[in-house]
Design an enzyme around this catalytic site. Structure first.
Site, PDB file in Angstrom:
ATOM      1  N   GLU A 188      62.160 147.360 -15.905  1.00  0.00           N
ATOM      2  CA  GLU A 188      62.356 147.963 -14.589  1.00  0.00           C
ATOM      3  C   GLU A 188      61.075 147.791 -13.771  1.00  0.00           C
ATOM      4  O   GLU A 188      59.971 147.877 -14.327  1.00  0.00           O
ATOM      5  CB  GLU A 188      62.682 149.455 -14.733  1.00  0.00           C
ATOM      6  CG  GLU A 188      64.002 149.682 -15.474  1.00  0.00           C
ATOM      7  CD  GLU A 188      64.389 151.155 -15.610  1.00  0.00           C
ATOM      8  OE1 GLU A 188      63.671 152.025 -15.081  1.00  0.00           O
ATOM      9  OE2 GLU A 188      65.411 151.427 -16.267  1.00  0.00           O
ATOM     10  N   HIS A 228      67.674 153.252 -11.524  1.00  0.00           N
ATOM     11  CA  HIS A 228      67.311 154.381 -12.406  1.00  0.00           C
ATOM     12  C   HIS A 228      67.281 155.707 -11.621  1.00  0.00           C
ATOM     13  O   HIS A 228      66.268 156.419 -11.618  1.00  0.00           O
ATOM     14  CB  HIS A 228      65.955 154.130 -13.083  1.00  0.00           C
ATOM     15  CG  HIS A 228      65.790 154.931 -14.356  1.00  0.00           C
ATOM     16  ND1 HIS A 228      65.093 154.480 -15.429  1.00  0.00           N
ATOM     17  CD2 HIS A 228      66.233 156.162 -14.712  1.00  0.00           C
ATOM     18  CE1 HIS A 228      65.095 155.386 -16.392  1.00  0.00           C
ATOM     19  NE2 HIS A 228      65.789 156.424 -15.977  1.00  0.00           N
TER      20      HIS A 228
HETATM   21  P1  NAI Z   1      70.698 164.468 -25.736  1.00  0.00           P
HETATM   22  O1  NAI Z   1      69.602 164.375 -26.719  1.00  0.00           O
HETATM   23  O2  NAI Z   1      71.165 165.791 -25.275  1.00  0.00           O
HETATM   24  O3  NAI Z   1      71.984 163.684 -26.319  1.00  0.00           O
HETATM   25  C1  NAI Z   1      71.913 162.445 -26.985  1.00  0.00           C
HETATM   26  C2  NAI Z   1      73.044 162.420 -28.009  1.00  0.00           C
HETATM   27  O4  NAI Z   1      73.112 161.113 -28.582  1.00  0.00           O
HETATM   28  C3  NAI Z   1      72.843 163.404 -29.158  1.00  0.00           C
HETATM   29  O5  NAI Z   1      74.012 164.178 -29.331  1.00  0.00           O
HETATM   30  C4  NAI Z   1      72.570 162.498 -30.355  1.00  0.00           C
HETATM   31  O6  NAI Z   1      73.030 163.055 -31.574  1.00  0.00           O
HETATM   32  C5  NAI Z   1      73.354 161.260 -29.971  1.00  0.00           C
HETATM   33  N1  NAI Z   1      72.934 160.042 -30.647  1.00  0.00           N
HETATM   34  C6  NAI Z   1      71.681 159.678 -31.056  1.00  0.00           C
HETATM   35  N2  NAI Z   1      71.712 158.453 -31.613  1.00  0.00           N
HETATM   36  C7  NAI Z   1      73.001 158.024 -31.545  1.00  0.00           C
HETATM   37  C8  NAI Z   1      73.665 156.842 -31.965  1.00  0.00           C
HETATM   38  N3  NAI Z   1      72.992 155.826 -32.546  1.00  0.00           N
HETATM   39  N4  NAI Z   1      75.008 156.763 -31.769  1.00  0.00           N
HETATM   40  C9  NAI Z   1      75.701 157.778 -31.195  1.00  0.00           C
HETATM   41  N5  NAI Z   1      75.114 158.935 -30.781  1.00  0.00           N
HETATM   42  C10 NAI Z   1      73.787 159.043 -30.946  1.00  0.00           C
HETATM   43  O7  NAI Z   1      70.266 163.557 -24.507  1.00  0.00           O
HETATM   44  P2  NAI Z   1      70.784 163.645 -23.010  1.00  0.00           P
HETATM   45  O8  NAI Z   1      69.997 164.619 -22.241  1.00  0.00           O
HETATM   46  O9  NAI Z   1      72.262 163.761 -23.024  1.00  0.00           O
HETATM   47  O10 NAI Z   1      70.337 162.192 -22.481  1.00  0.00           O
HETATM   48  C11 NAI Z   1      71.006 161.018 -22.924  1.00  0.00           C
HETATM   49  C12 NAI Z   1      70.284 159.774 -22.396  1.00  0.00           C
HETATM   50  O11 NAI Z   1      70.267 159.791 -20.971  1.00  0.00           O
HETATM   51  C13 NAI Z   1      68.833 159.635 -22.835  1.00  0.00           C
HETATM   52  O12 NAI Z   1      68.609 158.286 -23.197  1.00  0.00           O
HETATM   53  C14 NAI Z   1      68.031 159.921 -21.582  1.00  0.00           C
HETATM   54  O13 NAI Z   1      66.797 159.236 -21.583  1.00  0.00           O
HETATM   55  C15 NAI Z   1      68.972 159.385 -20.518  1.00  0.00           C
HETATM   56  N6  NAI Z   1      68.753 159.931 -19.181  1.00  0.00           N
HETATM   57  C16 NAI Z   1      68.823 159.065 -18.119  1.00  0.00           C
HETATM   58  C17 NAI Z   1      68.638 159.526 -16.817  1.00  0.00           C
HETATM   59  C18 NAI Z   1      68.757 158.583 -15.669  1.00  0.00           C
HETATM   60  O14 NAI Z   1      68.149 158.826 -14.615  1.00  0.00           O
HETATM   61  N7  NAI Z   1      69.540 157.547 -15.779  1.00  0.00           N
HETATM   62  C19 NAI Z   1      68.293 160.930 -16.545  1.00  0.00           C
HETATM   63  C20 NAI Z   1      68.339 161.790 -17.727  1.00  0.00           C
HETATM   64  C21 NAI Z   1      68.525 161.276 -18.993  1.00  0.00           C
END
Ligand code: NAI
Length: 412
Positions: free
Chosen positions: A272, A295
């Site tokens: 990015e 992003h």
């Molecule tokens: P979270 O930690 O609450 O949820 C992530 C989930 O993925 C967990 O339930 C975990 O068990 C599961 N997980 C981990 N490895 C896995 C795999 N190999 N296969 C299937 N499930 C798996 O995280 P949250 O807050 O929901 O964020 C998710 C993603 O969104 C993160 O990568 C974060 O960096 C990204 N994000 C992006 C934003 C953006 O501006 N586009 C803003 C906020 C978050």
């Protein structure tokens, strides 16, 4: 009855420095908790200016542009906590902070709803070819046709990663009449009528839209590669607002060019631009029905407002009661206030013999302990003791002399 003697550092003298134009909600939240000595600057600081301001601050709030490296933290002699009013904490040397007993907090989930809303908008936009039709109309082209246009109602959404964001998407999608299937590495309670499947390879052939909400780690690198793209339904769509490393974008570009997929909405990329002045390069540029966003999944004013409240609340809870819930570099203790006691906070290097020395100090001070909490990381120990008001001052002095003590504070 006379007021019990207060031993904590007076709140009006606690200086909070907020940098980088942090949302006003942070200052308002701190004021609600009695923190009025707040200096808020619209920009980042660096070099000597940063060190000079840090030397005066007890707590500092930053976003992503202020580098708090080991030298900056060493200059911050009075600092007890750093609030990162954002998601990432890479800009802070977390280990250096921990070594000096400085707790670091962030706001990992204040923008959950913003991401979920964007994903839902993209589900509708992809199944209607909205962005391409709009861009064509701007160019003066009239593309009135129902070809490749679908309602989302009744379609199956596959959610990969059912954490904070994935589960919110699930609720909103069902409200639109979608069927939700999901996978996660751990069993997760389904929202509404959603159904957890055992494996990603089982989900991909069953979903009309697949949306990714996993963290960036070795298990998720190229999680969606050429093979898995091949498992998706012909004419399905992929949404990625998680991390750029999760999708092999070259393989995705091929699948889109060969029309195996109907479209994609991608908010995060393996590479990015570092700033808005740098060009954006991606093999996904120029492809039909591909929504590219810079992003911004979590970037809304509401999220900024919520981040202000979340991080300011964590700073105040740590300063007021010693609670470290959500700290990224510190042992986590969820504590409520205990106004009947004085509370001693003791941060120490996690070495053999420290607890024995602390217990000896407690015995020597003749302290009457009302409650005790200990939490450790491999490097740090964090001990909180609620002690009888008569003995607390003496105890703090003795605890400061315990070898490997990093910091001792007394509250109330
Ligand atoms: P979270 O930690 O609450 O949820 C992530 C989930 O993925 C967990 O339930 C975990 O068990 C599961 N997980 C981990 N490895 C896995 C795999 N190999 N296969 C299937 N499930 C798996 O995280 P949250 O807050 O929901 O964020 C998710 C993603 O969104 C993160 O990568 C974060 O960096 C990204 N994000 C992006 C934003 C953006 O501006 N586009 C803003 C906020 C978050």
């Amino acid at each position: 009855m006379s007021e019990p003697r207060r031993l904590s550092f007076p709140k009006e003298k606690i200086k909070v420095l907020l940098l980088e134009g942090i949302a006003p909600s942070a200052r308002e939240r701190l004021a609600q908790e009695g923190y009025e000595n707040v200096v808020a600057l619209p920009r980042a600081l660096e070099g000597d200016e940063l060190h000079r301001e840090l030397a005066r601050a007890h707590m500092v709030g930053i976003r992503s542009a202020t580098r708090l490296d080991a030298a900056a933290i060493a200059a911050a002699e009075r600092l007890i906590a750093v609030g990162c009013f954002c998601i990432g904490t890479n800009q802070v040397d977390l280990e250096a902070a921990a070594r000096r007993g400085v707790a670091v907090f962030n706001a990992p989930h204040s923008n959950t709803r913003s991401v979920a809303e964007l994903v839902i908008a993209e589900c509708v936009a992809l199944l209607r070819g909205l962005c391409d039709k709009s861009a064509a109309a701007h160019r003066g082209e009239w593309r009135k046709s129902a070809r490749d246009s679908h309602e989302v109602r009744g379609k199956t959404l596959g959610i990969v990663g059912y954490g904070h964001i994935g589960s919110q998407v699930s609720i909103l999608a069902e409200a639109l009449g979608m069927r939700v299937l999901y996978v996660d590495v751990v069993p997760k309670l389904p929202m509404g009528n959603a159904q957890q499947l055992a494996a990603l390879d089982e989900l991909l052939p069953r979903a009309d839209l697949v949306t990714l909400h996993v963290p960036e780690d070795p298990s998720t690198r190229d999680l969606i590669d050429a093979r898995r793209l091949g498992l998706m339904r012909p004419g399905a769509c992929l949404i990625n607002a998680s991390r750029g490393s999760v999708v092999d974008v070259d393989a995705l570009a091929r699948a889109l060019r060969e029309r195996k997929l109907l479209g994609a909405a991608i908010d995060v990329f393996p590479r990015e631009p570092g700033s808005n002045d740098e060009p954006f390069e991606s093999p996904l540029r120029g492809l039909d029905n591909v929504i590219l966003t810079p992003h911004v999944g979590g970037s809304t004013l509401e999220a900024q407002h919520n981040i202000g409240i979340e991080v300011a609340s964590k700073l105040a809870a740590y300063s007021d009661h010693g609670a470290t819930t959500g700290a990224v570099n510190f042992p986590q203790l969820a504590l409520s206030p205990n106004p009947r006691a004085h509370r001693v906070l003791h941060v120490h290097a996690n070495r053999p013999g420290v607890l024995g020395a602390i217990n000896q100090a407690v015995a020597d001070a003749g302290a009457n302990i009302l409650g005790q909490h200990l939490q450790t990381t491999p490097e740090l120990g964090y001990l909180v003791m609620d002690v009888d008001r008569e003995t607390s001052s003496e105890l703090r002095t003795r605890l400061e002399q315990v070898p490997h003590t990093i910091r001792a504070r007394i509250l109330y």
